[in-house]
Design an enzyme around this catalytic site. Sequence first.
Site, PDB file in Angstrom:
ATOM      1  N   LYS A  25      44.141  29.999 -28.456  1.00 51.67           N
ATOM      2  CA  LYS A  25      43.684  31.025 -27.745  1.00 51.67           C
ATOM      3  C   LYS A  25      44.441  31.927 -26.989  1.00 51.67           C
ATOM      4  O   LYS A  25      44.264  33.512 -27.018  1.00 51.67           O
ATOM      5  CB  LYS A  25      42.855  30.103 -26.785  1.00 51.67           C
ATOM      6  CG  LYS A  25      41.556  30.870 -25.939  1.00 51.67           C
ATOM      7  CD  LYS A  25      40.736  29.947 -25.062  1.00 51.67           C
ATOM      8  CE  LYS A  25      41.889  29.026 -24.346  1.00 51.67           C
ATOM      9  NZ  LYS A  25      41.162  27.947 -23.681  1.00 51.67           N
ATOM     10  N   ARG A 100      35.184  29.781 -17.326  1.00 53.37           N
ATOM     11  CA  ARG A 100      35.472  28.433 -17.976  1.00 53.37           C
ATOM     12  C   ARG A 100      34.074  27.642 -17.706  1.00 53.37           C
ATOM     13  O   ARG A 100      33.752  26.725 -18.361  1.00 53.37           O
ATOM     14  CB  ARG A 100      36.335  27.572 -17.133  1.00 53.37           C
ATOM     15  CG  ARG A 100      37.881  27.984 -17.309  1.00 53.37           C
ATOM     16  CD  ARG A 100      38.546  27.172 -16.574  1.00 53.37           C
ATOM     17  NE  ARG A 100      40.112  27.499 -16.660  1.00 53.37           N
ATOM     18  CZ  ARG A 100      41.024  27.203 -17.614  1.00 53.37           C
ATOM     19  NH1 ARG A 100      40.454  26.405 -18.609  1.00 53.37           N
ATOM     20  NH2 ARG A 100      42.134  27.815 -17.541  1.00 53.37           N
ATOM     21  N   ARG A 139      53.247  17.979 -32.561  1.00 49.44           N
ATOM     22  CA  ARG A 139      54.400  18.959 -31.873  1.00 49.44           C
ATOM     23  C   ARG A 139      55.405  18.228 -31.331  1.00 49.44           C
ATOM     24  O   ARG A 139      55.338  17.359 -30.675  1.00 49.44           O
ATOM     25  CB  ARG A 139      53.322  19.542 -30.618  1.00 49.44           C
ATOM     26  CG  ARG A 139      54.155  20.971 -30.110  1.00 49.44           C
ATOM     27  CD  ARG A 139      53.234  21.743 -29.590  1.00 49.44           C
ATOM     28  NE  ARG A 139      52.363  21.224 -28.570  1.00 49.44           N
ATOM     29  CZ  ARG A 139      51.464  21.969 -27.919  1.00 49.44           C
ATOM     30  NH1 ARG A 139      51.243  23.330 -28.282  1.00 49.44           N
ATOM     31  NH2 ARG A 139      50.753  21.534 -26.863  1.00 49.44           N
ATOM     32  N   ARG A 172      56.356  15.735 -26.091  1.00 47.83           N
ATOM     33  CA  ARG A 172      56.274  15.710 -24.795  1.00 47.83           C
ATOM     34  C   ARG A 172      55.101  14.608 -24.326  1.00 47.83           C
ATOM     35  O   ARG A 172      54.280  14.534 -25.246  1.00 47.83           O
ATOM     36  CB  ARG A 172      55.810  17.221 -24.203  1.00 47.83           C
ATOM     37  CG  ARG A 172      56.754  18.133 -24.577  1.00 47.83           C
ATOM     38  CD  ARG A 172      56.164  19.540 -24.016  1.00 47.83           C
ATOM     39  NE  ARG A 172      54.773  19.837 -24.144  1.00 47.83           N
ATOM     40  CZ  ARG A 172      53.924  20.497 -23.696  1.00 47.83           C
ATOM     41  NH1 ARG A 172      54.357  21.553 -23.059  1.00 47.83           N
ATOM     42  NH2 ARG A 172      52.465  20.407 -24.167  1.00 47.83           N
ATOM     43  N   ARG A 183      41.785  14.750 -23.152  1.00 48.66           N
ATOM     44  CA  ARG A 183      41.473  16.466 -22.537  1.00 48.66           C
ATOM     45  C   ARG A 183      40.815  17.089 -23.572  1.00 48.66           C
ATOM     46  O   ARG A 183      39.892  17.896 -23.246  1.00 48.66           O
ATOM     47  CB  ARG A 183      43.028  16.874 -23.060  1.00 48.66           C
ATOM     48  CG  ARG A 183      43.874  17.033 -21.587  1.00 48.66           C
ATOM     49  CD  ARG A 183      45.247  17.742 -21.900  1.00 48.66           C
ATOM     50  NE  ARG A 183      45.054  19.151 -21.998  1.00 48.66           N
ATOM     51  CZ  ARG A 183      46.094  19.648 -22.853  1.00 48.66           C
ATOM     52  NH1 ARG A 183      47.275  19.209 -23.354  1.00 48.66           N
ATOM     53  NH2 ARG A 183      46.115  21.088 -23.074  1.00 48.66           N
TER      54      ARG A 183
END
Length: 231
Positions: A25, A100, A139, A172, A183
């Site tokens: 996004k 949101r 990632r 991470r 999430r």
Amino acid sequence: MTPDVRPHEKLNRVVIFLGPPGAGKGTQAKELARKFSAPHLSTGDMLREHVAQGTSLGQRAQPIMGRGELVPDSIVLRMVAERIERPDCSHGFVFDGFPRTVAQAKYLGESLKQHGYKRPFVIHLAIDPSILLRRLTGRRTCKVGGEIYNVYERPPKVAGICDADGGELVQRPDDREEVIGPRLQAYEKQTAPLAAYYGRLGLLHVIDAAKSVEEVGQQVLQSVKSVRGAR
Ligand SMILES: [Zn+2]
């Protein structure tokens, strides 16, 4: 056929991006804004600017941000209303990460109408949850230069080692599956009603975000250009 942006062509639209973390996004919003030299608006940037300049909104927001709490709508919505009044927004702009909630979307709709803007063009970057999970959990970040890789989609030449500077690649803590899963669920819960709201208004344009950044960017441009001028 690849659509192009003519020199000095105006966006002439208010574009909103919806999409889960990892759908690209931020990247797509910035890229679209860059192509049209239009403002790229994020409430995070607005908050930081108000705090840095010590405005009254900034002074109210600062202690809340300092405590790590969510800045309330009463502050965020006033910041947004103030921002879209500025002259640089008159030829269209791109929202990144706002609205949101349905309440914010309704307020924004009223605010846009008051300022003579057309109804927003809402792009939903949709992506299959299993692909998204792979993208996020794959990632790896370089400990030295911060370069970002993906063990599935964009692996380094040597596993665990940065191509650019030989730094160690690490995951991470935020990218671990046990963090990502909740999430994404939280996002889904919050955004599904927002997508439905814009869908009912006939303003929602769904784009498949599983493709490459370049391909998604072309589709975004194509869809924005296909309806420009429409009211
Ligand atoms: Zn590196």
